[in-house]
Design a protein around this motif. Sequence first.
Motif, short mmCIF file in Angstrom:
data_model
loop_
_atom_site.label_atom_id
_atom_site.label_comp_id
_atom_site.label_asym_id
_atom_site.label_seq_id
_atom_site.Cartn_x
_atom_site.Cartn_y
_atom_site.Cartn_z
N VAL A 78 0.84 -1.20 0.00
CA VAL A 78 0.00 0.00 0.00
C VAL A 78 0.87 1.25 0.00
N TYR A 79 1.87 1.28 0.87
CA TYR A 79 2.77 2.43 0.92
C TYR A 79 3.47 2.60 -0.43
N PHE A 80 3.99 1.52 -0.96
CA PHE A 80 4.72 1.58 -2.23
C PHE A 80 3.84 2.16 -3.33
N ALA A 81 2.61 1.67 -3.42
CA ALA A 81 1.70 2.14 -4.48
C ALA A 81 1.36 3.62 -4.33
N VAL A 82 1.01 4.03 -3.12
CA VAL A 82 0.60 5.42 -2.90
C VAL A 82 1.75 6.38 -3.15
N VAL A 83 2.90 6.11 -2.57
CA VAL A 83 4.03 7.05 -2.65
C VAL A 83 4.65 7.05 -4.04
N ARG A 84 4.69 5.90 -4.68
CA ARG A 84 5.29 5.82 -6.02
C ARG A 84 4.39 6.48 -7.07
N ILE A 85 3.08 6.26 -6.95
CA ILE A 85 2.16 6.76 -7.97
C ILE A 85 1.76 8.21 -7.73
N TRP A 86 1.37 8.54 -6.48
CA TRP A 86 0.85 9.87 -6.21
C TRP A 86 1.93 10.86 -5.77
N PHE A 87 2.89 10.42 -4.97
CA PHE A 87 3.92 11.34 -4.50
C PHE A 87 5.11 11.43 -5.46
N LYS A 88 5.20 10.48 -6.40
CA LYS A 88 6.24 10.49 -7.44
C LYS A 88 7.66 10.44 -6.86
N ARG A 89 7.86 9.64 -5.82
CA ARG A 89 9.19 9.52 -5.23
C ARG A 89 10.03 8.52 -6.01
N GLY A 90 11.34 8.62 -5.84
CA GLY A 90 12.26 7.68 -6.47
C GLY A 90 12.12 6.30 -5.86
N ILE A 91 12.50 5.28 -6.62
CA ILE A 91 12.25 3.91 -6.21
C ILE A 91 12.98 3.55 -4.92
N SER A 92 14.23 3.98 -4.75
CA SER A 92 14.97 3.63 -3.53
C SER A 92 14.37 4.31 -2.31
N GLU A 93 13.92 5.54 -2.48
CA GLU A 93 13.29 6.26 -1.38
C GLU A 93 11.96 5.61 -0.99
N VAL A 94 11.23 5.14 -1.98
CA VAL A 94 9.97 4.45 -1.73
C VAL A 94 10.21 3.15 -0.96
N LEU A 95 11.26 2.44 -1.34
CA LEU A 95 11.58 1.19 -0.65
C LEU A 95 11.93 1.43 0.82
N ILE A 96 12.68 2.50 1.10
CA ILE A 96 13.01 2.83 2.48
C ILE A 96 11.73 3.17 3.25
N GLY A 97 10.84 3.93 2.64
CA GLY A 97 9.58 4.27 3.29
C GLY A 97 8.72 3.05 3.53
N ALA A 98 8.71 2.14 2.57
CA ALA A 98 7.94 0.91 2.74
C ALA A 98 8.49 0.07 3.88
N MET A 99 9.81 0.04 4.03
CA MET A 99 10.43 -0.64 5.17
C MET A 99 9.99 0.01 6.48
N SER A 100 10.01 1.34 6.49
CA SER A 100 9.65 2.07 7.72
C SER A 100 8.21 1.81 8.14
N SER A 101 7.34 1.61 7.17
CA SER A 101 5.92 1.44 7.48
C SER A 101 5.53 0.00 7.78
N SER A 102 6.41 -0.97 7.49
CA SER A 102 6.00 -2.37 7.62
C SER A 102 6.88 -3.22 8.52
N LEU A 103 8.17 -2.86 8.68
CA LEU A 103 9.05 -3.62 9.56
C LEU A 103 8.86 -3.17 11.00
N VAL A 104 8.58 -4.10 11.89
CA VAL A 104 8.31 -3.74 13.28
C VAL A 104 9.57 -3.91 14.13
N ASN A 105 9.60 -3.17 15.23
CA ASN A 105 10.72 -3.27 16.17
C ASN A 105 10.50 -4.50 17.04
N SER A 106 10.76 -5.66 16.46
CA SER A 106 10.43 -6.92 17.12
C SER A 106 11.40 -7.29 18.23
N ALA A 107 12.56 -6.65 18.27
CA ALA A 107 13.55 -6.98 19.30
C ALA A 107 13.49 -6.00 20.46
#
Length: 308
Positions: A78-107
């Motif tokens: 969801v993050y990847f689609a919204v930010v890539r399509i509507w915000f027009k961010r670069g692919i590497s920046e989108v990937l970092i944002g997608a990590m931030s929104s989905s990877l949890v602080n499990s430790a």
Amino acid sequence: MLGVIAGFSVVWTIILVGFAVGRGNLLGPGGSMALSRLAFFVASPCLLLETLSESDLEVIFSNTLIVAAASAVVVALVYFAVVRIWFKRGISEVLIGAMSSSLVNSANLGIPVAAYVLGDATLVAPVLIFQLAFFSPLFLMALDSTTSRYRTTVFSFLLQIVRNPILIGTAIGLVLAATGWELPEVVMEPIRLIGGAAVPAMLMAFGISLNGSKPLQANGGRRKDVLLGSALKLVLQPAVAYVVARYALGMEGHLLFSAVVLAALPSAQNVFVTAQRYESGVVIAKDTVLLTTILAVPTMTVLAGLLA
């Protein structure tokens, strides 16, 4: 419900003690980092080894693993689609944002929440296994494929995974649980004592880190990215976890509650390190990690009240 309230009270109390320690600068400027490194590299592997060695593998490799995977993947897409399509961010920046929104602080926060609030530290193991062995390496491979500066081989990825101390402790604990082997008491007792330092060290480090925290202060025109990532992390991810767990897998009671609470954990702090390495999305990673870390425990407290 009283048990959940008591669990969160313990978590909040230790966090506040850490905040007071940081406020008084009792451990110096590197106190939070020192405690975090002690917990991550030494105490947490011992805690996971001990708890997993006595666990039921059917609980570890259960529907909780499916819920963790499904909720994380949905939020990242969801993050990847919204930010890539509507915000027009670069692919590497989108990937970092997608990590931030989905990877949890499990430790650093997941283990304390599982131990004190959920009553069993092994409940976070499926999330740890999914992220360390699959999801994080998948993101890193995608980042490698989109940047020319960093190229790594499959072997280097596998080496990075197996050298992770959390994963080493988890693997040893799982082997002991699967085989029924028992380490000599002279070996287990030091492991048990060191593992006991993991949770308080993590929570106090978290409390210390809150001193002077000011999310959304950095420039760069990325506030809407941070707010979107934070909302997806703290609202959509636990919501997806609930739907998948309750309606797709038929989970109920404490297991349902645990799956949802673990999905509401804040963004993993190592996303910021990844952003620095690839020199992309640093502001997004830093502010999303900070904002979700500040809001995660109140969010999980509210979820506990709704699900109890």
